[in-house]
Design an enzyme around this catalytic site. Structure first.
Site, PDB file in Angstrom:
ATOM      1  N   CYS A   1      -7.914  -1.111 -13.783  1.00 61.27           N
ATOM      2  CA  CYS A   1      -9.039  -0.565 -13.011  1.00 61.27           C
ATOM      3  C   CYS A   1      -8.525   0.000 -11.699  1.00 61.27           C
ATOM      4  O   CYS A   1      -7.807  -0.668 -10.953  1.00 61.27           O
ATOM      5  CB  CYS A   1     -10.084  -1.657 -12.768  1.00 61.27           C
ATOM      6  SG  CYS A   1     -11.508  -1.095 -11.818  1.00 61.27           S
TER       7      CYS A   1
ATOM      8  N   CYS B   1       4.201 -18.388  10.334  1.00 61.32           N
ATOM      9  CA  CYS B   1       5.193 -18.993   9.442  1.00 61.32           C
ATOM     10  C   CYS B   1       6.613 -18.886   9.967  1.00 61.32           C
ATOM     11  O   CYS B   1       7.529 -19.431   9.332  1.00 61.32           O
ATOM     12  CB  CYS B   1       5.102 -18.340   8.065  1.00 61.32           C
ATOM     13  SG  CYS B   1       5.497 -16.571   8.050  1.00 61.32           S
TER      14      CYS B   1
ATOM     15  N   CYS C   1      -9.544   3.690  -4.162  1.00 60.48           N
ATOM     16  CA  CYS C   1      -8.820   3.955  -5.405  1.00 60.48           C
ATOM     17  C   CYS C   1      -7.341   3.677  -5.177  1.00 60.48           C
ATOM     18  O   CYS C   1      -6.743   4.204  -4.225  1.00 60.48           O
ATOM     19  CB  CYS C   1      -9.042   5.398  -5.856  1.00 60.48           C
ATOM     20  SG  CYS C   1      -8.012   5.885  -7.275  1.00 60.48           S
TER      21      CYS C   1
ATOM     22  N   CYS D   1      14.935   2.175   6.445  1.00 56.16           N
ATOM     23  CA  CYS D   1      14.344   1.500   5.294  1.00 56.16           C
ATOM     24  C   CYS D   1      14.791   2.151   3.987  1.00 56.16           C
ATOM     25  O   CYS D   1      15.017   1.455   2.988  1.00 56.16           O
ATOM     26  CB  CYS D   1      12.817   1.511   5.412  1.00 56.16           C
ATOM     27  SG  CYS D   1      12.183   0.614   6.856  1.00 56.16           S
TER      28      CYS D   1
END
Length: 1106
Positions: free
Chosen positions: A927, A862, A940, A883
C-alpha cells in the site's frame, strides 16, 4: 510439560500477577506474567475460573468464512482492551472521579463492549450490578470495589485478550485447545504453522561467522583501537590515567576523576589504572612517532616517511588514516598561584582564598597606583583611593563613599601650582556632604554629585583637606611649620546634624520593629522629653488623645452657648445655617481616639493645632453625611464615634436600620417557592421573571410561561429564558431548545452545545470534553479533530495552525488542568518538529534540536551517535568523508552489507517522512498510503505527495474521499509494470541493474523489512515472499521497487514505453488536450501526444537517491 506441572505454574503465576495488579493497578506491571499465562498449555476451563471463555468465544465467532471470523476476533480483542481498562481503573489506588458508573451512551462503550456478547457479564463480575436508565453502576451501599476480585477477573480478561490476539496473528503456541471452539480458523492456521516456522539457519538473531579474508588487509574501522586519541581524558582531552568500567569504560585524568566521582551516585565506582604503553615509532625509520596508518600496505609511518613512501605512482591510491596527537592537559585543571599574594589555590577555586582576587588577574592589574608604594597584607587597613578614608582590612566597600576597594581614584584636572601655595587653596573646594576635595571650575562634587554651597565659598583649612594617597609625600625639610588652625563651626554643625539624624534613624528602625510608624516617632519626640518615644506612645499617648477630645468638645460647647473666649474652627470655614442650628441644639460633640490621633499626627505633635484640625475634620464629615440625607445630628455623631471617624463606617451604621426590613426578608428561613408556570397569578410570575432574569419586556415573560406550559416539556426554565433572550419567534426558539448531539444522541439546547471553527458540527459539552480528553491522553496531536466529520484536513499546514490556535481557547475551560497541560506539551512538540534543526534519532526515535554544524550527532536520550545528514548510525569510517563516499565504502568493504544485497539497498533507501524528516528503514510495501508514526502525516511513499481526505486544492479536483495526486514516475503506477519492461527502460538509458543474488545470501524468501497491518496495529516485519530466479534474491514486488528506484534516481521518463492507451490516460490526468486531428495517422498522433506529455515535468517530491 505435564498437566499437573502446568496447573501449578498457572497458579503460581496467577497469584503473583494478581497481587501486583491489585497493588499498582497498572497493566504494564503484569505484562510478562500475562504472556506467560497465555502460553501455558491448559484447557480453557482450567485456565479461566471466573467466566466461561469457551462460551464467550463461541458466541462471538460466528461467520461464514475465515475473514468474517477473524474480524469477529479483532472486535473481541478491542472489547477486551476496554474491559481491561475498566478493571485497571478499579484496582488503581488513584481511581477516576466517575469510577462508580458505566454509561451506555458512551460511543466507545457502544462500539466495543456492547458490540460483543458477554461484555456486560464481565462488568457484572467487576461489581457493576445496579441497573440504571443510562448504564450500570455499583450499588449505593458499596463504597469501595473488591480489588482482589477485580484484579483476578481483569487478569483473566488480559490473558484471554492476549491469546485471541495471538490467534489472529497466527503465533499461538497451543492451538489445539481452540480446535473445537473456532475450528474453521484453527484448522487453517494449524496447516501453515509448521511451514511458517523459520529454520534455524534463517534466524536473524543467530550470529554468523564470516569467512576469513583472502588478504590480511585491515579495515579502517580497526584504526580507532590504536589511535592515541582513545587514551585521552573523556572530559578535558588530557592524558588519561584511570578507566571507569561503570561509566562505559570511559578514560579520565586524575583531576576530572576527582570531580566526576565526587557525586554520591558515582562515589562507589571502581576505577582501573591505565598502563602506560610505549609510543609506537615509524616502521621504516624506527625513530619518529607514527603519523599515519596505511590500511593497504599495513605500514605505520611517520610524516616524512609517509610523504616519501607514498609518492610512488603505484602507492598514491593507498587509503591512509591520520593519527591525531594526544591533547595536552588544560592549564585550568592544575593548582594555580595568585599573582597578587602568591597563594597556591586549588584548581576548582575561582577567587583566591586569601585576597579574594580573580584567578585570571595579573600582577599588573592589581599593582598599586604609585610605583614606590609597597604591597601590604589584604587583611590590614586600606585607604580608599576616592575619598582617602582608612577602612578596616575585612571590608570590601568604603564606609563613606561605598566604592570598591580596588576602584581607582576619579580623574582630577592637574594643578600646576606648588602644594601649599595660595593659588592651590583657591583652586580647590571641599564638598560639605562627603568631604571630598574637588577642583574648580567644577561646581558639582565628583563623588556624591551634589552641588557646592556658594555662601560657604571659603574652603576648609589646609589641615582639614584630605589628599589622595598618591599625592601624599613626606614633609620637605625646608618648609616652615604651619600654625594650628581654628575649629570650624560649620563642620561642628554638620557633625551635630549627622549625629541627630543617625539617632533619629535608629529610633525609627527600632519603632518599626514594634509596629510604630515614623510619623508617630517624629510627633512623640517633642513630647517625650528625651525618653524612649515608643515607651511614651504606649503609656502617655492615650491620655493625651483623651485630653485632645475633651478640649475639642469644650471648644465646640463654648461656641454653641455663645462664648466668645475662643473662636471656633479656622477663619473662613463657614457652616451652613441648618448645621449650625442643629449643633446649637446638641449636647456636645462625640469624638474618638482614632480621629484625635490622626489630627495629632497631622499637626506634628502640636496639641492646639490638633484640636483645631480635629474639629475641622469632624465638621467636613458631618457635612458629607448631611448631604447624603442623614439629618439627625446625634445619630451621625454616634456613628462617627463608633466607626473611628470613618465616613464609610458611619454610613454603614446609619443605613443598617433602613435595610432592616430587607435583611429580614433575606434572612428568613422560609424558602421561596420556585417559579411555577401553571400558577394562577400570572402577573406575579411575570414580575418575578423580570426581577430574577432581567428579561427585556413583559411580553418575553409571557412567552417563557407559554413555552413551559406546553405538553411534554423537557427543557429547564434557565434554558427557555436564555432562548427567549435571543429571539421572540416561538418556532425559532423551539429549534434552539431541541438540538440532538450526534455523539450521545441526547437532546440539548443550543446554549449547551459546542462546535469547532473548522466545521458546522455541534456536540454537547460532555461529549466535547470526553472526546478531546481521550484524544489528548491516548492519541496524537493530529487526532484532535471534530468527532463527527473529522475536519480539518491534517495535511494542510496553514489550516492546521489556525485550527490549533482557536482550539487552544476552547479547550482551556473544558479540560482538566493536567490534561490541558499535556495538550500544551504535545502542541509544543508539534511546533518544534517544524524547526529545520530538529533531528530524529535513528536509534531510539526521540527528537531534539541540533545547533551544531558537524555530521556526527549524539542523541541526548540513548547517548548513541548518528549522521545528521544521511541519518545512518555513526561509524568511524564516516569521519571526514561525505555520506555518498561512506555509502560506497560500505558497499565495497562491509561483508554484512554485501551479504544483504539489494535488501540492504532498499533498507538504506527507505521511507522518509517529508513533513518531520523521520526515516524508516522500510520499503514502500504494497500500500502506497503511508502514515508517519511521529507526526501522523499521510503521504504516498512513492512520490511523497500528501493524501487528502476531502476535496483538495488541486485544479479541477472534485473527489471528496481519500486520494492523492501521483506523478507518472511514481511507484504507484510503475509497480504494475513487468520487471522486463522496467529493465527495458533502464537498458534504453544505459543504467546498470542487478539480477543475481549476492554471495552468501539466502534465496528462499525475501528478507526486506516492510510495514504491515496485523491485528489493527502497524508492525515492521520481513516480507517473507518466495524469491524468483533472475531477481537478485528479492521477491517480484520488491525487485520492481528496486528497478523503479533506479529509474527515479536517474530521472528517467516512463512515457517512452507507454502504449497508446496508457499515453491517452496519462494525458487526461495531466489535462493535456487529446483532440485528434483530421486524417492524422496513429504514429503521428502518438508522437504528438508523447511530446506534449513529456513537456510536463516529472514529480518534484519523488525520492531520487543514488
Amino acid at each position: 510439560m505435564s498437566s499437573g506441572s502446568a496447573a501449578e505454574q498457572m497458579d503460581e503465576v496467577r497469584s503473583r500477577a494478581q497481587s501486583l495488579l491489585a497493588s499498582s493497578g497498572l497493566a504494564q506491571t503484569v505484562k510478562a506474567e500475562v504472556q506467560t499465562m497465555a502460553a501455558i498449555p491448559l484447557p480453557l476451563s482450567e485456565k479461566y475460573l471466573h467466566f466461561s471463555a469457551e462460551d464467550m468465544l463461541r458466541e462471538n465467532t460466528t461467520g461464514r468464512n475465515k475473514q468474517e471470523v477473524l474480524e469477529c476476533l479483532s472486535r473481541l480483542v478491542k472489547a477486551f482492551s476496554i474491559l481491561e481498562k475498566y478493571g485497571c481503573n478499579l484496582t488503581c489506588p488513584t481511581r477516576p472521579r466517575y469510577w462508580r458508573s458505566v454509561k451506555h451512551n458512551n460511543p466507545v462503550f457502544r462500539t466495543t463492549v456492547d458490540a460483543i456478547k458477554g461484555g456486560r457479564r464481565v462488568l457484572y463480575l467487576y461489581g457493576y450490578t445496579n441497573q440504571q436508565i443510562d448504564g450500570l453502576s455499583f450499588p449505593d451501599e458499596i463504597t469501595e470495589p473488591d480489588t482482589e476480585k477485580v484484579a483476578a477477573i481483569t487478569l483473566e480478561v488480559m490473558t484471554l485478550r492476549t491469546e485471541v490476539d495471538m490467534i489472529v496473528k497466527g503465533t499461538h503456541p497451543h492451538l489445539e485447545h481452540f480446535k473445537d471452539i473456532i475450528p474453521f480458523v484453527i484448522s487453517q492456521s494449524m496447516l501453515v504453522t509448521d511451514s511458517a516456522l523459520p529454520r534455524e539457519e534463517n534466524l536473524p538473531d543467530k550470529p554468523q561467522i564470516p569467512p576469513p579474508p583472502a588478504e590480511p588487509v585491515p579495515a579502517p574501522r580497526a584504526l580507532t583501537s590504536v589511535s592515541p586519541a582513545a587514551s585521552s581524558c573523556n572530559l578535558c582531552g588530557g592524558a588519561s590515567t584511570l578507566n571507569c568500567p561503570s561509566c562505559d569504560n570511559q578514560p579520565f585524568c586524575d583531576a576530572c576523576d576527582d570531580i566526576l566521582h565526587r557525586h554520591p551516585s558515582r562515589a562507589s565506582h571502581k576505577r582501573d589504572k591505565i598502563q602506560k604503553t610505549k609510543q609506537e615509532t615509524c616502521s621504516i625509520c624506527g625513530i619518529a612517532a607514527v603519523h599515519a596508518l596505511c590500511s593497504t600496505c599495513s605500514q605505520r609511518l611517520c610524516l616524512n616517511c609517509d610523504r616519501l613512501f607514498h609518492s610512488h605512482p603505484d602507492r598514491k591510491g593507498h587509503s591512509r588514516t591520520t593519527i591525531t596527537p594526544v591533547k595536552t592537559a588544560s592549564p585550568l585543571l592544575s593548582p594555580w598561584e595568585c599573582a597578587y599574594c602568591t597563594t597556591v589555590n586549588q584548581m576548582r577555586a575561582v577567587l583566591c582564598t586569601t585576597c579574594e582576587r580573580p584567578r585570571l588577574a595579573t600582577a599588573a592589574s592589581v599593582a598599586p597606583d604609585s610605583p614606590g608604594s609597597l604591597l601590604t597584607s589584604p587583611n590590614s587597613e586600606w585607604q580608599c583611593k576616592s575619598c582617602t578614608v582608612v577602612n578596616q582590612g575585612s571590608s570590601i566597600l568604603c564606609e563613606v563613599c561605598e566604592r570598591p576597594r580596588l576602584a581607582t581614584r576619579p580623574p582630577v584636572a592637574p594643578v600646576l601650582t606648588t602644594p601649599g601655595s595660595p593659588s592651590d587653596s583657591a583652586a580647590q573646594w571641599t564638598c560639605q556632604f562627603c568631604t571630598y576635595v574637588n577642583t574648580k571650575p567644577s561646581t558639582v562634587c565628583e563623588m556624591c554629585n551634589l552641588p557646592s554651597k556658594d555662601s560657604a565659598a571659603v574652603s576648609l583649612p589646609q589641615s582639614l583637606q584630605q589628599t589622595p594617597a598618591s599625592a601624599r609625600d613626606p614633609p620637605q625639610p625646608a618648609s616652615k611649620p604651619q600654625p594650628k588652625p581654628r575649629a570650624n563651626l560649620e563642620l561642628k554643625r554638620q557633625n551635630t546634624m549627622r549625629e541627630d539624624g543617625l539617632t533619629l534613624i535608629h529610633q525609627i528602625r527600632e519603632a518599626e520593629k514594634r509596629g510604630v510608624s515614623p510619623e508617630e516617632v517624629y510627633a512623640a519626640l517633642g513630647m517625650c522629653g528625651g525618653s524612649n518615644p515608643c515607651d511614651w506612645l504606649t503609656s502617655e499617648l492615650p491620655h493625651l488623645l483623651d485630653e485632645i477630645c475633651a478640649m475639642a468638645a469644650s471648644v465646640q460647647l463654648n461656641y454653641k452657648t455663645g462664648n466668645a473666649g475662643m473662636q471656633p474652627m479656622v477663619e473662613g470655614d463657614g457652616q451652613e445655617p441648618e448645621v449650625s442650628a442643629r449643633n446649637a441644639a446638641g449636647d456636645g460633640v462625640k469624638l474618638s481616639r482614632a480621629e484625635a490621633k490622626l489630627a495629632w499626627l497631622a499637626a506634628g505633635g502640636d496639641t492646639d493645632r490638633a484640636v483645631k484640625q480635629l474639629l475641622r475634620d469632624r465638621q467636613i464629615k458631618m457635612r458629607e453625611l448631611y448631604s447624603l440625607g442623614f439629618r439627625d445630628a446625634s445619630k451621625c455623631e454616634e456613628a462617627l464615634r463608633q466607626s473611628g471617624g470613618e465616613v464609610k463606617g458611619a454610613l454603614s451604621l446609619l443605613q443598617r436600620p433602613l435595610l432592616e426590613p430587607f435583611h429580614q426578608h433575606i434572612w428568613n428561613d422560609q424558602i421561596e417557592a420556585p417559579i411555577d408556570p401553571k400558577h394562577p397569578d400570572k402577573q406575579r410570575m411575570c414580575r418575578r421573571l423580570l426581577a430574577l432574569y432581567g428579561l427585556p419586556s413583559w411580553g418575553r415573560c409571557e412567552l417563557v410561561l407559554s413555552l413551559l406550559q406546553e405538553p411534554d416539556v423537557t427543557y429547564s426554565l434557565e434554558d427557555v429564558v436564555q432562548a427567549v433572550k435571543e429571539s421572540h419567534d416561538k418556532d425559532f426558539i423551539r429549534r434552539l431548545l431541541n438540538n440532538e448531539c450526534p455523539c450521545c444522541l441526547s437532546i440539548f439546547p443550543r446554549s449547551k452545545m459546542q462546535s469547532l471553527t473548522s466545521c458546522q458540527c455541534s456536540v454537547c459539552h460532555e461529549c466535547f470534553r470526553q472526546h478531546f480528553t481521550i484524544a489528548v491522553r491516548d492519541k496524537h496531536i493530529r487526532d484532535m479533530v471534530c468527532p463527527v466529520c473529522g475536519e480539518p484536513d491534517i495535511n494542510d499546514p496553514e489550516q492546521l495552525d489556525s485550527y490549533f490556535s482557536t482550539l487552544d481557547i476552547q479547550l482551556r475551560d473544558c479540560l482538566d488542568p493536567d490534561v490541558y497541560d499535556l495538550f500544551h506539551k504535545k502542541l509544543t512538540e508539534h511546533a518544534l518538529m517544524k524547526d529545520p534543526k530538529f533531528l530524529w534519532c535513528c536509534h531510539c526515535t526521540s527528537g531534539f534540536i541540533n545547533d551544531g554544524d558537524q555530521l556526527k550527532v549524539t542523541c541526548m536520550s540513548c547517548r548513541k551517535s548518528f549522521c545528521a545528514q544521511c541519518k545512518k548510525p555513526w561509524e568511524p569510517q564516516h569521519q571526514d568523508v561525505t555520506c555518498e563516499q561512506f555509502q560506497q565504502w560500505k558497499r565495497d568493504n562491509d561483508p554484512e552489507y554485501q551479504r544483504q544485497g539489494l535488501a540492504g539497498y532498499l533498507s538504506d533507501h527507505g521511507i522518509t517522512c517529508p513533513h518531520c524528516r523521520f526515516q524508516y528503514a522500510l520499503t514502500k510495501g504494497g500500500c502506497m498510503h503511508f502514515s508517519c508514526s511521529q507526526c501522523r502525516y499521510e503521504f504516498c511513499s512513492g512520490c511523497n505527495n500528501p493524501y487528502h481526505k476531502t476535496i483538495c486544492k488541486a485544479p479541477l479536483c472534485n473527489y471528496p474521499g481519500l486520494h492523492a495526486h501521483h506523478p507518472r514516475d511514481c511507484l504507484f503506477y510503475l509497480r504494475d509494470w513487468e520487471p522486463q519492461r522496467l529493465q527495458a527502460l533502464l537498458q534504453r538509458s544505459g543504467v546498470d541493474f542487478n539480477t543475481d543474488a549476492p554471495d552468501g545470501a539466502q534465496n528462499d524468501t525475501c528478507g526486506v523489512m516492510e510495514q504491515k497491518d496485523e491485528g489493527g496495529q502497524q508492525t515492521d516485519s520481513p516480507c517473507g515472499t518466495k524469491t524468483q530466479p533472475g531477481q537478485a534474491g528479492l521477491c517480484e514486488k520488491h525487485y520492481r521497487e528496486y528497478l523503479v528506484s533506479l529509474i527515479n534516481a536517474h530521472s528517467l521518463d516512463p512515457a517512452l514505453l507507454y502504449e497508446h492507451n496508457d499515453l491517452i490516460r496519462a494525458c487526461e490526468r495531466y489535462q493535456v488536450d487529446t483532440q485528434r486531428g483530421d486524417a492524422e495517422e496513429d504514429e503521428a498522433y502518438h508522437a504528438r501526444m508523447l511530446k506534449k506529455l513529456m513537456e510536463v515535468p516529472l514529480g518534484e517530491k519523488v525520492p531520487r537517491n543514488k
